[in-house]
Design an enzyme around this catalytic site. Structure first.
Site, short mmCIF file in Angstrom:
data_model
loop_
_atom_site.label_atom_id
_atom_site.label_comp_id
_atom_site.label_asym_id
_atom_site.label_seq_id
_atom_site.Cartn_x
_atom_site.Cartn_y
_atom_site.Cartn_z
N GLU A 1 0.86 -1.18 0.00
CA GLU A 1 0.00 0.00 0.00
C GLU A 1 0.89 1.23 0.00
O GLU A 1 1.82 1.35 0.80
CB GLU A 1 -0.92 -0.02 1.24
CG GLU A 1 -1.88 1.15 1.25
CD GLU A 1 -3.11 0.92 2.13
OE1 GLU A 1 -3.35 -0.22 2.57
OE2 GLU A 1 -3.83 1.90 2.38
N ASN B 1 -3.29 -1.79 7.76
CA ASN B 1 -4.60 -2.29 7.33
C ASN B 1 -4.41 -3.80 7.31
O ASN B 1 -4.09 -4.39 6.28
CB ASN B 1 -4.97 -1.74 5.95
CG ASN B 1 -5.27 -0.25 6.02
OD1 ASN B 1 -5.74 0.25 7.04
ND2 ASN B 1 -4.98 0.46 4.95
N LYS C 1 -3.83 -0.35 14.11
CA LYS C 1 -4.66 0.74 13.58
C LYS C 1 -6.09 0.35 13.90
O LYS C 1 -6.58 -0.66 13.38
CB LYS C 1 -4.44 0.85 12.07
CG LYS C 1 -5.40 1.78 11.33
CD LYS C 1 -5.00 1.92 9.86
CE LYS C 1 -5.97 2.76 9.07
NZ LYS C 1 -5.54 2.92 7.65
N GLU D 1 -10.41 4.41 9.25
CA GLU D 1 -10.54 4.00 7.85
C GLU D 1 -11.06 2.57 7.71
O GLU D 1 -10.52 1.76 6.97
CB GLU D 1 -9.21 4.18 7.11
CG GLU D 1 -8.74 5.62 7.10
CD GLU D 1 -7.51 5.89 6.25
OE1 GLU D 1 -6.66 5.01 6.13
OE2 GLU D 1 -7.41 7.01 5.73
N ARG E 1 -1.97 3.26 17.18
CA ARG E 1 -1.93 4.46 16.35
C ARG E 1 -3.04 5.45 16.69
O ARG E 1 -4.18 5.06 16.99
CB ARG E 1 -2.04 4.08 14.86
CG ARG E 1 -0.83 3.35 14.38
CD ARG E 1 -1.00 2.92 12.95
NE ARG E 1 -0.46 3.85 12.00
CZ ARG E 1 -1.08 4.24 10.89
NH1 ARG E 1 -2.31 3.83 10.63
NH2 ARG E 1 -0.50 5.04 10.04
N ARG F 1 -11.37 17.54 10.76
CA ARG F 1 -10.52 16.33 10.85
C ARG F 1 -9.24 16.59 11.64
O ARG F 1 -8.73 15.72 12.33
CB ARG F 1 -10.19 15.86 9.43
CG ARG F 1 -9.16 14.77 9.39
CD ARG F 1 -9.03 14.19 8.00
NE ARG F 1 -7.88 13.31 7.91
CZ ARG F 1 -7.46 12.72 6.81
NH1 ARG F 1 -8.12 12.91 5.68
NH2 ARG F 1 -6.40 11.94 6.82
N ASP G 1 -2.27 14.13 7.40
CA ASP G 1 -1.78 12.87 6.83
C ASP G 1 -0.55 13.06 5.95
O ASP G 1 -0.68 13.02 4.72
CB ASP G 1 -2.90 12.21 6.03
CG ASP G 1 -2.60 10.76 5.72
OD1 ASP G 1 -1.60 10.25 6.25
OD2 ASP G 1 -3.36 10.15 4.95
N GLU H 1 3.88 9.11 -0.65
CA GLU H 1 2.47 9.09 -1.05
C GLU H 1 1.98 10.46 -1.54
O GLU H 1 1.29 10.56 -2.53
CB GLU H 1 1.63 8.61 0.15
CG GLU H 1 0.15 8.66 -0.09
CD GLU H 1 -0.66 8.15 1.11
OE1 GLU H 1 -0.07 7.75 2.13
OE2 GLU H 1 -1.90 8.17 1.00
C1 GCV Z 1 -2.28 2.29 5.50
C2 GCV Z 1 -3.53 7.33 4.61
C3 GCV Z 1 -3.15 6.46 3.45
C4 GCV Z 1 -3.57 5.02 3.68
C5 GCV Z 1 -2.95 4.54 4.99
C6 GCV Z 1 -3.44 5.45 6.10
C7 GCV Z 1 -2.84 5.08 7.45
O1 GCV Z 1 -4.91 7.46 4.67
O2 GCV Z 1 -3.70 6.97 2.27
O3 GCV Z 1 -3.11 4.25 2.60
O4 GCV Z 1 -3.33 3.22 5.26
O5 GCV Z 1 -3.05 6.78 5.81
O6 GCV Z 1 -1.85 5.70 7.81
O7 GCV Z 1 -3.35 4.20 8.09
#
Ligand code: GCV
Length: 702
Positions: free
Chosen positions: A174, A217, A294, A298, A331, A342, A371, A399
């Site tokens: 990811e 994730n 986590k 999300e 986290r 946010r 982020d 990213e």
């Molecule tokens: C691993 C952001 C990223 C996600 C990531 C998330 C996180 O939203 O786009 O890909 O997920 O951060 O740090 O958990």
């Protein structure tokens, strides 16, 4: 004919050598070029003696052998008559007093006299410390420093120095832009790719001492017996290098792989399930580091699904690993569409829990409140949880900073965060002191960085991505190092010690972070990139079901002005900081649009209006990239052709994309400002509509 064959063979060797070069990162150990230096090194190191026989000391021997033979271009004997003596403190009774300074990972490198002979000693309290000392010593030679009169004590400031891999079990990474995952779960545990050893070695060389192997994730399958065998195999490879393994734990694992009907952290069966799982893991991996979680973020499961708090969830897992010395990294990356902003959510959820976590829990906080944007104010949580050890989370994988193709040296970003003053306990309550535990006397301290590594031959895809891996290790070890020092070390080891190379590449690197801020998100703009893949500009984005996923939520441009009002007249997120910090953020124009909605015509310190400054900054970003391109062009012939061409092509992509960002954003914001571009500015090459039509269904990493 013979000549042609020799030529061909030579060409093949050169080709092979240059592609090997990128794999070897900063441990190239190419022969010292300066004849005087080479002679002095050869005089100082005539023979080496290494005492100790653990797997780590075997690594020490091998590293010194390879390193010195390569650098000094002569086989260095390992024998008793050594001028370089290496081992733990008990091997050097005369140095027993120095033991106190070194802790469990620090080292001492000392030029001294023993038995009437001038020697250099590399020592530490532990084998691991010795290994770090050896890497440091080799670094001195690689960077052309004198080794004649050394008295170096180096002890890491931060205890846990981790890479977090967002690697899925199917090897998709990811937000990964450097190939697929290094971990070949399918062939583990029987097949041990030599890259696993190399990975550990490169990490150890910069002081990284832990790796979270799988994505936050998380997939519960990683906790099944078959996969734990695979994890144990990696742990065995990493151990001699001082690297512990950690796993991301899926909170609902007791249901998914344990057959329970709940994952409620206060439920006895759930607690027992995790205790059993911890026992099983530690039986296989006695030095397992612990879990990263986590939760309720999300779509990930978590304790809130059962009306419990983050502390309930973290403590339940902490209790399971505590008997074995494990930790939990929980986290704080949470956000919710119901929140008014946010920005405020992590603080609102976690600050009230300060003091409620077990001793072996660390709360892992991203460097900024949103982020990993090109520039963020430091997260307010970093100054608000004195009773909880906080682990700082950075992102190496780019990213939001140009992904796999932009040259962005991240040490200036890391330093900006670490040097920020939270004022939590008056002046000089820096983030660095919060994180290294010294501000609040925490036994645990840590920095984690989301890795930018994949199975590409050169590990990071972009050669300059290697610099960010290097930098996070060095800074986690010693946060007093400057971005410039780290860049210089890295360049010398990666490209060589030629003064022109060093100064030119350093100039490019040091300018690159401000450049990306300027061509993507100047003046405090944030989160205005493409949806999902986060590639390219899309400030117009406004069609996602959640407001806080849409760029328009963050820039709030209208005909009056631009920016997110987070003062008392807006969401008042600023209140999450101490008054001194609030004042700074309001005064510092770098953060202008993070905190204020300002009119297009407002004059800034430069004398330009907000609109003019936005144009100016976007343009400056593009210009800086073009300047980087011309600096690079001047290095032709000084760098091997392979790297030269690769970086040249990537810089061309970066310049094209920087221009795209500038044009698309300015054309879009112009629909609100209704003001012209300053005279003699480069005209956009496309219309706003054309930019909006661009689509990238297969952009990587998503
Ligand atoms: C691993 C952001 C990223 C996600 C990531 C998330 C996180 O939203 O786009 O890909 O997920 O951060 O740090 O958990």
């Amino acid at each position: 004919m013979k000549k042609i064959w020799s030529l061909l063979i030579l060409m093949l060797c050169v080709f092979h050598a240059s592609s090997q070069d990128q794999y070897t990162l900063w441990l190239r150990y190419t022969p010292v070029k300066d004849p005087a230096l080479l002679a002095s090194y050869r005089r100082s190191i005539t023979a080496v003696a290494v005492t100790g026989s653990s797997p780590t000391m075997e690594v020490v021997r091998k590293e010194l052998g390879n390193g010195l033979n390569g650098l000094l271009e002569t086989p260095i004997p390992f024998n008793g008559n050594a001028s370089l003596m290496v081992g733990t403190i008990p091997s050097f009774p005369a140095l027993r007093d120095r033991s106190k300074e070194l802790g469990t990972e620090g080292f001492l490198i000392l030029s001294t006299v023993m038995n009437g002979r001038k020697v250099t000693v590399i020592t530490a309290n532990t084998d691991k410390g010795v290994l770090y000392g050896v890497f440091h010593f080799l670094r001195l030679i690689q960077t052309a420093q004198s080794i004649g009169d050394l008295n170096i004590v180096s002890v890491p400031r931060v205890k846990l120095r981790l890479l977090d891999h967002w690697d899925n079990l199917n090897r998709y990474v990811e937000r990964g832009y450097a190939g697929i995952s290094l971990w070949n779960w399918h062939t583990l545990p029987d097949y041990l790719d030599s890259r696993y050893t190399d990975y550990a070695r490169y990490n150890a060389s910069v002081g990284i001492n832990g790796a979270v192997l799988n994505n936050v994730n998380a997939n519960a399958v990683i906790l099944t017996p078959a996969y734990l065998q695979k994890v144990a195999a990696l742990a065995n490879v990493f151990r001699p290098y001082g690297i512990k393994v950690y796993l991301s734990a899926r909170f609902s694992a007791p249901m998914e792989i344990g057959g329970l009907h709940t994952a409620d952290p206060l439920n006895d069966s759930v607690r027992q399930w995790w205790q059993g799982k911890a026992k099983e893991i530690y039986a296989l991996i006695p030095d397992f580091g612990g879990f990263l979680v986590k939760a309720n973020s999300e779509g990930q499961p978590g304790p809130q699904s059962y009306g419990r708090t983050h502390a309930d969830g973290a403590n339940m897992l902490a209790d399971a690993v505590a008997p074995y010395g494990g930790i939990v990294m929980w986290r704080a990356f949470v956000y919710d569409p119901k929140a008014s902003d946010r920005f405020k959510q992590a603080y609102d959820e976690f600050q009230p829990l300060d003091g409620k976590f077990r001793e072996n829990v660390m709360v892992q906080v991203k460097n900024g409140p949103i982020d990993f944007q090109p520039r963020e104010p430091f997260s307010p949580l970093l100054g608000a949880m004195p009773h909880t050890p906080l682990m700082l989370e950075f992102q190496l994988t780019q990213e939001y900073l140009g992904q796999g193709t932009h040259l962005v040296y991240l040490a200036p970003l890391f330093k900006e965060v670490l040097n920020a003053d939270t004022y939590a306990q008056g002046k000089n309550s820096t983030v660095a002191r919060t994180i290294d535990g010294s501000l609040n006397n925490h036994a645990l301290s840590g920095i984690a960085a989301v890795a930018n590594i994949g199975n590409e031959r050169n590990w990071t895809g972009h050669t300059f991505g290697q610099a960010n891996w290097y930098a996070i290790g060095r800074l986690s070890w010693d946060n007093s190092l400057s971005s410039e020092q780290i860049a210089e070390e890295w360049i010398r080891q990666t490209f060589g010690n030629s003064p022109l190379l060093v100064s030119s590449i350093k100039r490019m690197m040091l300018a690159s972070h401000e450049a990306v801020v300027n061509y993507m998100t100047p003046l405090g703009l944030h989160h205005i990139m493409g949806n999902g893949h986060h590639y390219g500009p899309a400030p117009w984005g406004n069609d996602l079901p959640r407001a806080d996923w849409n760029p328009v939520y963050y820039h709030r441009a209208d005909t009056n002005g631009i920016g997110f009002d987070r003062t008392v007249t807006g969401t008042n997120a600023l209140l999450q900081y101490r008054p001194e910090v609030r004042k700074q953020f309001l005064e510092d124009e770098k953060y202008l649009l993070w905190f204020r909605h300002v009119s297009w015509g407002q004059r800034l310190r430069s004398g330009r209006t907000v609109w003019e400054e936005l144009c100016y900054k976007y343009n400056e970003g593009v210009d800086t990239v073009r300047a980087m391109q011309s600096t690079w062009e001047q290095l032709k012939g000084l760098i091997d052709e392979e790297r030269f061409q690769q970086v040249r092509m990537l810089l061309a992509i970066q310049a094209k994309e920087a221009t795209w960002w500038r044009n698309a954003c300015l054309l879009y914001f112009q629909t609100y400002s209704r003001l012209p571009f300053p005279a003699n500015y480069e005209k956009p090459d496309h219309s706003l509509d054309e930019y909006k039509q661009l689509s990238f269904p297969y952009a990587p990493g998503n």
